[in-house]
Design an enzyme around this catalytic site. Structure first.
Site, PDB file in Angstrom:
ATOM      1  N   TYR A 122       0.868  -1.185   0.000  1.00  0.00           N
ATOM      2  CA  TYR A 122       0.000   0.000   0.000  1.00  0.00           C
ATOM      3  C   TYR A 122       0.901   1.230   0.000  1.00  0.00           C
ATOM      4  O   TYR A 122       1.656   1.458   0.957  1.00  0.00           O
ATOM      5  CB  TYR A 122      -0.878  -0.058   1.249  1.00  0.00           C
ATOM      6  CG  TYR A 122      -1.826   1.089   1.479  1.00  0.00           C
ATOM      7  CD1 TYR A 122      -3.066   1.129   0.840  1.00  0.00           C
ATOM      8  CD2 TYR A 122      -1.517   2.108   2.381  1.00  0.00           C
ATOM      9  CE1 TYR A 122      -3.955   2.159   1.097  1.00  0.00           C
ATOM     10  CE2 TYR A 122      -2.399   3.141   2.639  1.00  0.00           C
ATOM     11  CZ  TYR A 122      -3.618   3.162   1.989  1.00  0.00           C
ATOM     12  OH  TYR A 122      -4.510   4.176   2.246  1.00  0.00           O
ATOM     13  N   LEU A 124       0.916   4.976  -0.051  1.00  0.00           N
ATOM     14  CA  LEU A 124       0.290   6.286   0.125  1.00  0.00           C
ATOM     15  C   LEU A 124       1.291   7.296   0.692  1.00  0.00           C
ATOM     16  O   LEU A 124       1.495   8.366   0.124  1.00  0.00           O
ATOM     17  CB  LEU A 124      -0.930   6.170   1.037  1.00  0.00           C
ATOM     18  CG  LEU A 124      -1.666   7.479   1.358  1.00  0.00           C
ATOM     19  CD1 LEU A 124      -2.262   8.103   0.084  1.00  0.00           C
ATOM     20  CD2 LEU A 124      -2.753   7.239   2.407  1.00  0.00           C
ATOM     21  N   THR A 125       1.923   6.978   1.804  1.00  0.00           N
ATOM     22  CA  THR A 125       2.807   7.914   2.505  1.00  0.00           C
ATOM     23  C   THR A 125       4.012   8.311   1.647  1.00  0.00           C
ATOM     24  O   THR A 125       4.551   7.501   0.894  1.00  0.00           O
ATOM     25  CB  THR A 125       3.293   7.281   3.816  1.00  0.00           C
ATOM     26  OG1 THR A 125       2.163   7.002   4.644  1.00  0.00           O
ATOM     27  CG2 THR A 125       4.244   8.197   4.560  1.00  0.00           C
ATOM     28  N   ARG A 266       8.966 -16.971  39.605  1.00  0.00           N
ATOM     29  CA  ARG A 266      10.072 -16.147  40.100  1.00  0.00           C
ATOM     30  C   ARG A 266       9.838 -15.767  41.560  1.00  0.00           C
ATOM     31  O   ARG A 266       8.756 -15.279  41.925  1.00  0.00           O
ATOM     32  CB  ARG A 266      10.184 -14.886  39.243  1.00  0.00           C
ATOM     33  CG  ARG A 266      11.200 -13.868  39.715  1.00  0.00           C
ATOM     34  CD  ARG A 266      12.610 -14.320  39.471  1.00  0.00           C
ATOM     35  NE  ARG A 266      13.552 -13.219  39.693  1.00  0.00           N
ATOM     36  CZ  ARG A 266      14.859 -13.377  39.723  1.00  0.00           C
ATOM     37  NH1 ARG A 266      15.392 -14.571  39.550  1.00  0.00           N
ATOM     38  NH2 ARG A 266      15.649 -12.337  39.931  1.00  0.00           N
ATOM     39  N   GLN A 277       1.436  -7.431  46.335  1.00  0.00           N
ATOM     40  CA  GLN A 277       0.211  -6.727  45.944  1.00  0.00           C
ATOM     41  C   GLN A 277       0.423  -5.813  44.749  1.00  0.00           C
ATOM     42  O   GLN A 277      -0.443  -5.710  43.866  1.00  0.00           O
ATOM     43  CB  GLN A 277      -0.311  -5.908  47.130  1.00  0.00           C
ATOM     44  CG  GLN A 277      -1.711  -5.329  46.904  1.00  0.00           C
ATOM     45  CD  GLN A 277      -2.220  -4.580  48.122  1.00  0.00           C
ATOM     46  OE1 GLN A 277      -1.656  -3.547  48.479  1.00  0.00           O
ATOM     47  NE2 GLN A 277      -3.270  -5.096  48.747  1.00  0.00           N
ATOM     48  N   HIS A 337       9.142  -8.496  34.368  1.00  0.00           N
ATOM     49  CA  HIS A 337      10.197  -9.477  34.125  1.00  0.00           C
ATOM     50  C   HIS A 337      11.561  -8.989  34.619  1.00  0.00           C
ATOM     51  O   HIS A 337      12.536  -9.757  34.603  1.00  0.00           O
ATOM     52  CB  HIS A 337      10.302  -9.792  32.623  1.00  0.00           C
ATOM     53  CG  HIS A 337       9.366 -10.856  32.152  1.00  0.00           C
ATOM     54  ND1 HIS A 337       8.022 -10.627  31.932  1.00  0.00           N
ATOM     55  CD2 HIS A 337       9.575 -12.160  31.847  1.00  0.00           C
ATOM     56  CE1 HIS A 337       7.453 -11.745  31.502  1.00  0.00           C
ATOM     57  NE2 HIS A 337       8.366 -12.689  31.452  1.00  0.00           N
ATOM     58  N   GLU A 362      -1.343   3.837  10.272  1.00  0.00           N
ATOM     59  CA  GLU A 362      -2.785   3.865   9.988  1.00  0.00           C
ATOM     60  C   GLU A 362      -3.442   5.124  10.553  1.00  0.00           C
ATOM     61  O   GLU A 362      -4.609   5.143  10.914  1.00  0.00           O
ATOM     62  CB  GLU A 362      -3.498   2.619  10.550  1.00  0.00           C
ATOM     63  CG  GLU A 362      -2.938   1.293  10.087  1.00  0.00           C
ATOM     64  CD  GLU A 362      -3.257   0.984   8.632  1.00  0.00           C
ATOM     65  OE1 GLU A 362      -3.627   1.911   7.903  1.00  0.00           O
ATOM     66  OE2 GLU A 362      -3.123  -0.181   8.230  1.00  0.00           O
ATOM     67  N   ASN A 365      -2.159   8.411  16.624  1.00  0.00           N
ATOM     68  CA  ASN A 365      -3.223   8.482  17.627  1.00  0.00           C
ATOM     69  C   ASN A 365      -3.684   9.909  17.874  1.00  0.00           C
ATOM     70  O   ASN A 365      -4.809  10.128  18.340  1.00  0.00           O
ATOM     71  CB  ASN A 365      -2.770   7.792  18.916  1.00  0.00           C
ATOM     72  CG  ASN A 365      -2.821   6.277  18.773  1.00  0.00           C
ATOM     73  OD1 ASN A 365      -3.171   5.751  17.716  1.00  0.00           O
ATOM     74  ND2 ASN A 365      -2.479   5.570  19.841  1.00  0.00           N
ATOM     75  N   GLU A 366      -2.847  10.882  17.533  1.00  0.00           N
ATOM     76  CA  GLU A 366      -3.317  12.271  17.578  1.00  0.00           C
ATOM     77  C   GLU A 366      -4.389  12.508  16.513  1.00  0.00           C
ATOM     78  O   GLU A 366      -5.386  13.202  16.753  1.00  0.00           O
ATOM     79  CB  GLU A 366      -2.135  13.225  17.380  1.00  0.00           C
ATOM     80  CG  GLU A 366      -1.152  13.268  18.547  1.00  0.00           C
ATOM     81  CD  GLU A 366      -0.233  12.049  18.609  1.00  0.00           C
ATOM     82  OE1 GLU A 366       0.407  11.867  19.649  1.00  0.00           O
ATOM     83  OE2 GLU A 366      -0.152  11.291  17.613  1.00  0.00           O
TER      84      GLU A 366
END
Length: 379
Positions: A122, A124-125, A266, A277, A337, A362, A365-366
């Site tokens: 694809y 586009l960019t 572990r 906790q 870990h 895609e 997120n902004e």
């Protein structure tokens, strides 16, 4: 979730899980380290129908809905997030040809794409046009019965390995209305590629520039009418965003599963990590956020299937939330870990690196926030 799935969907998920366990998961670390693109595994995926997941069956597609596809991509990503994401991009190309191509185009290009004997990219960019896709400068000049293409595409997954490049190029006026979608075969004279990019993650799939220098293709390689290209490009992004969100969840879920085993085995200060906790709280947050993300992804996929008028906004919500939540969960898995999470042999650091780019591609997120906010404001 299994109780809500049909028998067909359960069978599909089981088949993909078996493929993932045999062909992807055992080799994910090695492929990342060697930057190895698993062509044979992809061809096996094609034989399972994963090369044309929502392509019509008359050209070899599986003709599945987007909800089922989201289940598939999550399972694939539990084995190798990078390859799952690549398959999402390939499927976007195949779907666009299926959706917008005429009968001749579908028969010419799709049978080999749906089997993954051939692969699609694809395009586009560009180096100076990412989020502002309407600003692309690659041109396709009409010369009789051919287009002559010139320009550079950036960050193209599969470049150099793919047989089919769906190129968005300017055929008319500035802005979104002057863009067309044109299929360029790998054998076209004048088509070349930059070096494989050195990336933080996604090492098991090639990412290169696509360079077009007086590339000539028939006018019959254009999808839709001149000027339809921007709309075609955008139409694939809803599904692409849901897929990438599902891939993010799959990768993070794998990291959570590994962490659950690790904290039980572990010991620190004479007790298993799971007795602490703070560890329990972190695990609970990881599981809660991934469950919420999964529900948002399923909601968005169902919106696409139902052709809901707010599908784009719901897909943007799902993509933003899921990719953020998944990266945070994977990063928490690495933290739990300790030093071992930083070692490549455990695979956690690979997933963290792979998931980071999902918050960018895609549509960043902004941009997802802009889509949601503008719909709320009625723009």
């Amino acid at each position: 979730m299994a109780n809500a799935l049909t028998e067909d969907q359960i069978a599909i998920v089981d088949a993909v899980r078996e493929f993932t366990a045999a062909e992807l998961a055992p080799f994910a670390n090695e492929r990342d380290q060697l930057k190895q693109f698993p062509i044979e595994a992809l061809e096996h995926a094609g034989r399972l129908g994963l090369g044309g997941i929502y392509v019509r069956d008359d050209v070899g597609g599986s003709e599945l809905g987007r909800f089922t596809a989201a289940l598939v991509f999550e399972e694939l990503a539990r084995g190798d997030t990078t390859i799952a994401a690549y398959l999402s991009i390939h499927n976007m190309v195949a779907w666009m040809i299926d959706r917008y191509g005429d009968d001749a185009q579908r028969e010419q290009w799709l049978p080999s794409l749906t089997t993954l004997v051939d692969r699609g990219s694809y395009c586009l960019t560009e180096p100076s046009a990412g989020s502002d896709a309407a600003a692309i400068t690659t041109t396709a000049r009409r010369d009789g019965d051919e287009y002559v293409l010139n320009g550079v595409k950036q960050f193209i997954s599969g470049a150099g390995s793919s047989a089919v490049y769906l190129v968005f190029a300017r055929t008319g006026e500035p802005g979104s209305r002057g863009i067309s979608a044109i299929i360029v075969p790998a054998a076209a004279p004048g088509l070349s590629f930059g070096p494989d990019e050195k990336k933080m993650g996604w090492n098991a799939q090639p990412t290169r520039q696509v360079v077009l220098e007086d590339v000539r293709v028939p006018v019959g390689n254009r999808l839709g009418a001149e000027g339809d290209g921007f709309a075609i490009a955008m139409s694939g992004l809803d599904g692409g965003r849901v897929n990438i969100a599902a891939c993010s969840i799959g990768g993070a879920q794998w990291a959570l599963d590994q962490t659950l085993r690790y904290v039980k085995e572990r010991e620190t200060f004479g007790h298993p990590l799971s007795d602490h906790q703070s560890v329990v709280f972190t695990l609970a947050d990881m599981a809660t956020d991934l469950h919420a993300a999964r529900l948002l992804v399923h909601d968005a996929a169902e919106a696409i299937d139902a052709k809901s008028p707010d599908a784009t906004s719901r897909c943007a919500m799902a993509k933003r939330f899921a990719t953020d939540a998944a990266f945070t969960a994977a990063n928490s898995a690495l933290q739990l870990h300790g030093g071992y999470g930083y070692l490549s042999e455990y695979g956690i650091e690979r997933v963290v690196r792979d998931l980071r780019v999902h918050q960018i591609l895609e549509g960043t997120n902004e941009i997802m926030r802009m889509i949601v906010g503008r719909r709320l404001l009625g723009r």
